[in-house]
Motif scaffolding. Sequence first.
Motif, short mmCIF file in Angstrom:
data_model
loop_
_atom_site.label_atom_id
_atom_site.label_comp_id
_atom_site.label_asym_id
_atom_site.label_seq_id
_atom_site.Cartn_x
_atom_site.Cartn_y
_atom_site.Cartn_z
N THR A 4 27.64 25.15 -100.52
CA THR A 4 29.22 25.23 -100.17
C THR A 4 29.73 24.64 -101.36
N ARG A 23 28.29 34.80 -97.45
CA ARG A 23 28.40 34.08 -96.30
C ARG A 23 27.14 33.78 -95.61
N ILE A 24 26.78 32.71 -95.09
CA ILE A 24 25.46 32.15 -94.49
C ILE A 24 25.63 31.61 -93.48
N GLN A 25 25.23 32.01 -92.15
CA GLN A 25 25.65 31.36 -91.02
C GLN A 25 27.07 31.00 -90.68
N GLY A 26 27.73 32.06 -91.29
CA GLY A 26 29.27 32.30 -91.06
C GLY A 26 30.07 31.35 -92.10
N ARG A 27 29.37 30.55 -92.89
CA ARG A 27 30.13 29.71 -93.67
C ARG A 27 29.98 30.18 -95.38
N THR A 45 29.56 30.28 -98.93
CA THR A 45 28.63 29.47 -99.85
C THR A 45 28.69 30.21 -100.97
N LEU A 103 17.37 36.82 -95.84
CA LEU A 103 18.51 36.32 -94.71
C LEU A 103 19.37 37.32 -94.28
N ARG A 149 17.44 26.18 -88.93
CA ARG A 149 19.13 26.09 -88.78
C ARG A 149 19.81 26.09 -89.94
N ASP A 150 19.25 25.47 -90.98
CA ASP A 150 20.13 25.64 -92.36
C ASP A 150 20.09 26.96 -93.04
N LEU A 151 18.89 27.76 -92.87
CA LEU A 151 18.87 28.95 -93.58
C LEU A 151 19.44 30.19 -92.36
N GLY A 152 19.78 29.99 -91.14
CA GLY A 152 19.87 31.15 -90.29
C GLY A 152 18.73 31.90 -90.01
#
Length: 560
Positions: free
Chosen positions: A19, A49-53, A55, A69, A110-113
Motif C-alpha cells: 500500500t 486491488r488485493i483483498q479490496g485494498r 495497492t 491471485l 489472509r494477507d494474499l487473499g
Amino acid sequence: RARGTAAVHDLLRRLGPLTEAEVAARLADGEAAGHLAELERSHRAMEVRIQGRPTWAAIEDAARLRDALGVQPPAGVPYAFLEPVADPLGDVVGRYARTHGPFSAEACGRDLGLPVGVVLTALTRLEAEGRVARGAFRPGGEGQEWVDIEVLRRLKRRSLAALRSEIEPVPAEALGAFLPRWHGIGASGGKPSLVEVVRQLQGVPIPASALEAEVLPARLEYREAELDRLMITGDLVWAGTGSLGARDGRVALFDRTQIGLLLDPSAERPEGPTHDALRAHLAARGASFFDALYQAAGGGDPDQVLEALWDLVWSTEVTNDTLAPLRARLAGRRSPRGRPTLTGGFPPAAAGRWYLVDDLRAGDPDPTATTAARTGQLLERHGVVTRSVVAAEGVPGGFAGLYPVLTRMEEVGTVRRGYFVEGLGGAQFALPGAVDRLRTERSPEVLVLAATDPANPYGAALPWPDPEQGRLSRSAGARVVLAGGRPAAYLERGGKRLVTMIEDPEQLIPVAEALAGLGRRARRLVIETVDGAPAAQTPLGKALLEAGFSTALRGLTYRR
C-alpha cells in the motif's frame, strides 16, 4: 530506508505489492505519492486491488498476480508483462516467505487473499524443493509455522550474535567458584543420588585413593555398600585407566549403557605369558573368580598372578563386579604364604568375579555417536568446555575432534558459544544454565578439594598460580584450598608441606578452619612446614593452633 523513485521500484519488485502507507514507511523522506505516480507514468508500477485494498505492484508482476491471485491488470500494461510465468502461485507464496519471519498458513492466506488449502499446497511444494521449512519457531507461537530457509539461517546468525554480545567475560576465579557448585559441592539443598553423581563424573580418570575417600563424599552422603550394590546389579561399572605407583591407580566409573561410548581403550597392553593366559581364559570362559584364573595361569606364586591381573586392570582390559578388591589393594593386604587350598584363601585384592572390559562394549561404536557422547559428557561435567578442558581430560581427537559437534549444538541452540571466562581463548562453549550461573554465582566460602577432583579447575581448565615456594600439580593425595574461587593453599601428599597463596590476611582463619575440617575427616593430619618455614612460626600456623591443631615434634598436628 529507500531513497528515490528507482529505490521504490526495487522495493515493489523485492517485497511484492504494498500500500502507499507501507511504501512511505520504507522511505527516508516518507513521501511515497510522487514516486508512485512517476513509476505509473513510466509503466514501471501499477495500481491494483488485493483483498479490496488499493495497492501498488511492480509492472513485472502483472502476469504473476493475475494467475496466482486473480488480480486484473490495469489497461496499458505492455504485452510482454502479461505472458504466463512458470509457477505464479509458487512465486507469490515463496516471495511472501522470503520477506517475512515465521508465519502461519492462515496469515499468509489472509494477507494474499488465498484459501488456506491453496497456501498449504504451495508451501508443501516449496518445502519439497528445500526452500521453506515447517515447525515451531517463535516463542509462544501456536500451531504449525513456516519459514524460508534463508530467513531461518539469518535469524539464527543474528540470534547467536545477540547472545554473544550479551556475555561479558568473567575473571578466572569465577570459574573456580562456579565449578564446585556445578558439582553440588558446598551447595545447600538436597543431596543428589549416587547414580546422578556418577553420571556427571563418568569417564574421567580419578585416583582410586581419592575416589571414595574424598571425591564422592564431597558430593553426597556416601556409603561403599551402595556403590557395590549398583555394580552387582549391573547399573554401574568401573575400569582402571593407569597405575599410580605400587598400589594406587586411576579408575573411571560409568553407567553401564555409556561405557562403550565414553571409554577410551587405547592404553598400552602389558605382555607376558601370564598376561596372555589370563586374557585367553577370560575370553573363552567369561567372568571368573581368581581361583580359576590362578589355575589358567599355571599356578605358582599367587601374588605374581595377582600382579599380572592388576596389570590388565590398569591397562583397561579387565574389571571386577565390585570395588572391594581395589579397596584391599589400596590397603596393601597380601596373600598368605604357599598355595591356598580354598578360594577364600586368596588375598582380598583378588576377590570377586573378573571379566574383560570388552564384554561391556557391543562391538566398535559409531564414531559420530562416540564423539557426540563425549562432547555431551564434558558439558555435563564442566558446564563450560574450552580447549584446555579437553586437553586436560585427554579426549581422543582433542578439541578439533569435538569442535564440529559443539558448533552443531550451538546452531540448534543446545549450547552457547562466547568468551565467557577471561584467558581461556575465544572458542568456549557452555550450557545456557551454566552461563547464567557463571555470571551470577559468587562463593565466599572456603572449600578443601582433592587436587585431582574434577570440580577443581586449576591445573586443568585454569593454570595453577606460581607461588614462591614449591610447584603445584594435580597429584594423587594432594589437596587444594579454594577461597572465593581462588587457590589459597596447597597441601602436598601426606600433608607435611603446605604452600599458601593467601592475599588477604582475613582469609587466614577460614583457611585454617577448613584445614581443621580436613583433619577431622582424615583423623590425623600433620603439617610440618608452611611456605618452607616451620609451621608454628608462620601467621597461618597461629591460625591453625586457634582452629584446633596442636604442636608436635615435627610441626602442627590435628588428631580427632
